[in-house]
Structure formats: structure tokens, C-alpha cells
Scaffold this motif. Sequence first.
Motif, PDB file in Angstrom:
ATOM      1  N   LYS A   1       0.854  -1.188   0.000  1.00 16.39           N
ATOM      2  CA  LYS A   1       0.000   0.000   0.000  1.00 16.39           C
ATOM      3  C   LYS A   1       0.889   1.236   0.000  1.00 16.39           C
ATOM      4  O   LYS A   1       2.054   1.185   0.422  1.00 16.39           O
ATOM      5  CB  LYS A   1      -0.923   0.011   1.220  1.00 16.39           C
ATOM      6  CG  LYS A   1      -0.199   0.138   2.550  1.00 16.39           C
ATOM      7  CD  LYS A   1      -1.194   0.220   3.707  1.00 16.39           C
ATOM      8  CE  LYS A   1      -0.477   0.439   5.041  1.00 16.39           C
ATOM      9  NZ  LYS A   1      -1.435   0.558   6.162  1.00 16.39           N
ATOM     10  N   PRO A   2       0.388   2.367  -0.484  1.00 18.94           N
ATOM     11  CA  PRO A   2       1.206   3.585  -0.512  1.00 18.94           C
ATOM     12  C   PRO A   2       1.649   3.988   0.898  1.00 18.94           C
ATOM     13  O   PRO A   2       0.837   4.046   1.822  1.00 18.94           O
ATOM     14  CB  PRO A   2       0.268   4.630  -1.115  1.00 18.94           C
ATOM     15  CG  PRO A   2      -0.726   3.838  -1.901  1.00 18.94           C
ATOM     16  CD  PRO A   2      -0.927   2.572  -1.117  1.00 18.94           C
ATOM     17  N   LEU A   3       2.933   4.251   1.039  1.00 16.99           N
ATOM     18  CA  LEU A   3       3.497   4.656   2.321  1.00 16.99           C
ATOM     19  C   LEU A   3       4.197   6.000   2.163  1.00 16.99           C
ATOM     20  O   LEU A   3       4.643   6.358   1.072  1.00 16.99           O
ATOM     21  CB  LEU A   3       4.522   3.620   2.808  1.00 16.99           C
ATOM     22  CG  LEU A   3       4.012   2.187   3.037  1.00 16.99           C
ATOM     23  CD1 LEU A   3       5.187   1.267   3.339  1.00 16.99           C
ATOM     24  CD2 LEU A   3       2.996   2.156   4.181  1.00 16.99           C
ATOM     25  N   HIS A   4       4.298   6.730   3.280  1.00 17.22           N
ATOM     26  CA  HIS A   4       5.132   7.927   3.289  1.00 17.22           C
ATOM     27  C   HIS A   4       6.247   7.720   4.302  1.00 17.22           C
ATOM     28  O   HIS A   4       6.165   6.879   5.192  1.00 17.22           O
ATOM     29  CB  HIS A   4       4.314   9.187   3.608  1.00 17.22           C
ATOM     30  CG  HIS A   4       3.623   9.161   4.927  1.00 17.22           C
ATOM     31  ND1 HIS A   4       2.273   8.928   5.058  1.00 17.22           N
ATOM     32  CD2 HIS A   4       4.088   9.329   6.203  1.00 17.22           C
ATOM     33  CE1 HIS A   4       1.923   8.957   6.328  1.00 17.22           C
ATOM     34  NE2 HIS A   4       3.011   9.200   7.036  1.00 17.22           N
ATOM     35  N   ALA A   5       7.307   8.485   4.154  1.00 22.27           N
ATOM     36  CA  ALA A   5       8.470   8.335   5.027  1.00 22.27           C
ATOM     37  C   ALA A   5       8.072   8.573   6.478  1.00 22.27           C
ATOM     38  O   ALA A   5       7.295   9.479   6.786  1.00 22.27           O
ATOM     39  CB  ALA A   5       9.559   9.315   4.615  1.00 22.27           C
ATOM     40  N   THR A   6       8.625   7.768   7.371  1.00 21.85           N
ATOM     41  CA  THR A   6       8.340   7.965   8.795  1.00 21.85           C
ATOM     42  C   THR A   6       9.012   9.231   9.317  1.00 21.85           C
ATOM     43  O   THR A   6       8.511   9.873  10.237  1.00 21.85           O
ATOM     44  CB  THR A   6       8.831   6.763   9.609  1.00 21.85           C
ATOM     45  OG1 THR A   6      10.239   6.591   9.408  1.00 21.85           O
ATOM     46  CG2 THR A   6       8.102   5.489   9.196  1.00 21.85           C
ATOM     47  N   ILE A   7      10.134   9.590   8.715  1.00 24.78           N
ATOM     48  CA  ILE A   7      10.861  10.778   9.151  1.00 24.78           C
ATOM     49  C   ILE A   7      10.321  12.015   8.447  1.00 24.78           C
ATOM     50  O   ILE A   7       9.998  11.983   7.257  1.00 24.78           O
ATOM     51  CB  ILE A   7      12.375  10.611   8.860  1.00 24.78           C
ATOM     52  CG1 ILE A   7      13.162  11.801   9.391  1.00 24.78           C
ATOM     53  CG2 ILE A   7      12.639  10.433   7.373  1.00 24.78           C
ATOM     54  CD1 ILE A   7      14.666  11.638   9.263  1.00 24.78           C
ATOM     55  N   ARG A   8      10.181  13.085   9.190  1.00 26.08           N
ATOM     56  CA  ARG A   8       9.766  14.344   8.582  1.00 26.08           C
ATOM     57  C   ARG A   8      10.977  15.000   7.923  1.00 26.08           C
ATOM     58  O   ARG A   8      12.048  15.105   8.537  1.00 26.08           O
ATOM     59  CB  ARG A   8       9.171  15.280   9.633  1.00 26.08           C
ATOM     60  CG  ARG A   8       7.876  14.751  10.233  1.00 26.08           C
ATOM     61  CD  ARG A   8       7.236  15.757  11.166  1.00 26.08           C
ATOM     62  NE  ARG A   8       6.014  15.204  11.751  1.00 26.08           N
ATOM     63  CZ  ARG A   8       4.831  15.208  11.151  1.00 26.08           C
ATOM     64  NH1 ARG A   8       4.710  15.762   9.956  1.00 26.08           N
ATOM     65  NH2 ARG A   8       3.770  14.696  11.738  1.00 26.08           N
ATOM     66  N   PRO A   9      10.866  15.432   6.692  1.00 26.58           N
ATOM     67  CA  PRO A   9      12.021  16.015   6.007  1.00 26.58           C
ATOM     68  C   PRO A   9      12.441  17.341   6.620  1.00 26.58           C
ATOM     69  O   PRO A   9      11.592  18.125   7.075  1.00 26.58           O
ATOM     70  CB  PRO A   9      11.514  16.209   4.571  1.00 26.58           C
ATOM     71  CG  PRO A   9      10.028  16.302   4.690  1.00 26.58           C
ATOM     72  CD  PRO A   9       9.657  15.414   5.842  1.00 26.58           C
ATOM     73  N   LEU A  10      13.739  17.567   6.656  1.00 21.54           N
ATOM     74  CA  LEU A  10      14.228  18.867   7.076  1.00 21.54           C
ATOM     75  C   LEU A  10      13.939  19.903   5.995  1.00 21.54           C
ATOM     76  O   LEU A  10      13.586  21.049   6.292  1.00 21.54           O
ATOM     77  CB  LEU A  10      15.746  18.800   7.331  1.00 21.54           C
ATOM     78  CG  LEU A  10      16.402  20.049   7.886  1.00 21.54           C
ATOM     79  CD1 LEU A  10      15.831  20.389   9.265  1.00 21.54           C
ATOM     80  CD2 LEU A  10      17.907  19.872   7.969  1.00 21.54           C
TER      81      LEU A  10
END
Length: 341
Positions: free
Chosen positions: A151-160
Motif C-alpha cells: 500500500k502507498p506509504l510515506h516516510a516515517t521521518i519528517r524532512p528537514l
Amino acid sequence: MKLGLSLGYWGARPPQGVDELVTAAADMGYESIWTSEAYGSDALTPLTWQGARNPGLRLGTAVLQMSARTPTATAMAALTLDHLTGGKFALGIGASGPQVVEGWYGQPYPRPLARTREYVAILRQALARADVEFDGEHYQVPLQGGAGLGKPLHATIRPLRTDLPILLAAEGPKNVALAAEIADGWIPLFYAPDDDATYRARLAEGFARRAADDARRVEDFEVACPVQVVLDDDVEAAADTLRPMIALYVGGMGAKGANFHNEAIARLGFEAECAAIQEAYLAGRRQEAIAAVPTKMVDKIALVGPKARIAERFAQWESSLVTTLLVAGAPKALQALAQVA
């Protein structure tokens, strides 16, 4: 023009004196360090190692090979390094050539421009922390088929930075234009400043194809160009230092008819010379191939000779579209160029 230190990739073993070289370059005013990869040392590990030892420097890859990592794996590395450097990371990627892509990575090579376009589109989604969803000819995320559970996922880390710069390594005219269209910068390999108008025209073609809602400014486009610098009172001796490397790229980095380095230098006015170098190299006559590299060819793409001569040639580079010069050379050469600049 900013100065960066090009560390390239390792040869048969880890090079000596790199720690001291990076420290010296930083003291001379070099603002960034850049690493690359072929099919030996990777680009990310040495870059992170040096970045930890020199926290004030900007870090860049010139380049990460696309076939070595999925787009999302590359995005993970970029997100991580951007945080570790406090927003001082530049992601340079490239398609490489068929011998490396298929012979080392076991990936298909055809249609590299289309693959690059898809790769960058996925990178942009991942770096923006969007749900990554892409159904292309070369990449599908999530994978169609398989266990059927993706399933579509997004990065767990928030980008700087969601606008982390992506630079594209390119040599061919269409690929250079593609860099201007979809990337934030261009990394040439064999660049001749006296052909500056030709490169500007190729980039202009790509800028004109940018989407109407593309908020990126053309003025912010970075051209990070590697250049070899050899300081020697004897111009021929300085050129001798670089002839083996040029012969390798022109003659041995790719099969006949599929060597993009050969084609890039041939376009600079050396068609016959490149053909002779390649013929000798592929036939196993490497010393003959090296000897066939004319000084004029070396001088076109590198800075060689005494300091005064390098200063004279550097003026052309400074007035070109290059924004960051990625210098490879011995400490004395780095110092001489820093003084000239």
C-alpha cells in the motif's frame, strides 16, 4: 563560483591521506566535498565519514547510481543525510552506462531518460513525505502483483527540507536538457568552458519545458562541475598525469557505440582522436591509447600547467555557467586554485 573538493571513488584500495586533504581544503575555503561511485566503493559511506569529521562542509554525491538503489532507498539516504548535516546535502544521481547497469547491478538499461524521469518523480514524492504512489513503465510503487499487500506509504521521518536539491549527471544533449527540466542542478563530467554557449542552449531547452506551475527558479539551478587540476611547470608532464584517466573513460568505459564519455569528448572536436583511443584501448593496446590522448584534449577539460597558466584558463571557467567547481588534485594544486579563485 564556489569551490568544492571532488573525492571521486576509490581505486583498488582506500586512498591514503584523504582526512588530511579534506581538512586542508576546508582551511583553504572549499565549501563542499563530493563523492561518487562506479562498481567498487559506494558514494554514501565515505561522504558520511568525512562529513562527520568536517561538520561545516556541504556534502554532495556526484553521483549516486540510480540502478544501485530503488528511488525510495535513495530518498531515505537523502533525508537522513540532510538531517545529519543540518540541511547541507545535495543529491546527485546518474544513470551510468549499460556495462555497469546490466553487468554489475543486473538491471535493464534501455530508455535511460525515461527511467530517470520516473526515478526523479518518485524521489520528489518521497522527499516531500507524500504517500508514494507511482505506476510507470520502469517503476511501480506499490508493486503491482507480488503478495498483493503493498500500500502507498510515506516516510516515517519528517524532512528537514522538502525542496532538497536533486542534481542530474548528464553528458548527452537530451540528458542535459532533461536535467534543466526536472532537476535542481546539473553535474557534467567532461566540460569545456569555451563551449559554454552550447551547454547554455541545451539547458535553456529544458528550462522551457518546465511545467507552468513549477515554482523552482532558474536562477537557483546549480551546475556542479568536476575538474582535474595538475600543477606543474611542465605542461606536457602535467598532461601526462591525466592521459591514463582520459584514455580509460574515452576508450574503456563502455562498448564501441555505447560509450557516452567517448561521445561527450568527441563532440568537443575530437572525433578522430576519440575513435583512435577507443580502437587501441579495446584492442588491448592501452599504452598506445594513452599516448593517443592529445594535450589539446587534456587542456580542453582540465586545468594543467604552472600557476599563471592555470589562472589564465580559470578565467574561462569563472565566466562560464558553472556555479560550483568540484576540484580533484593534490594539495598544492588545490591551494593554487584557491589562491587564483
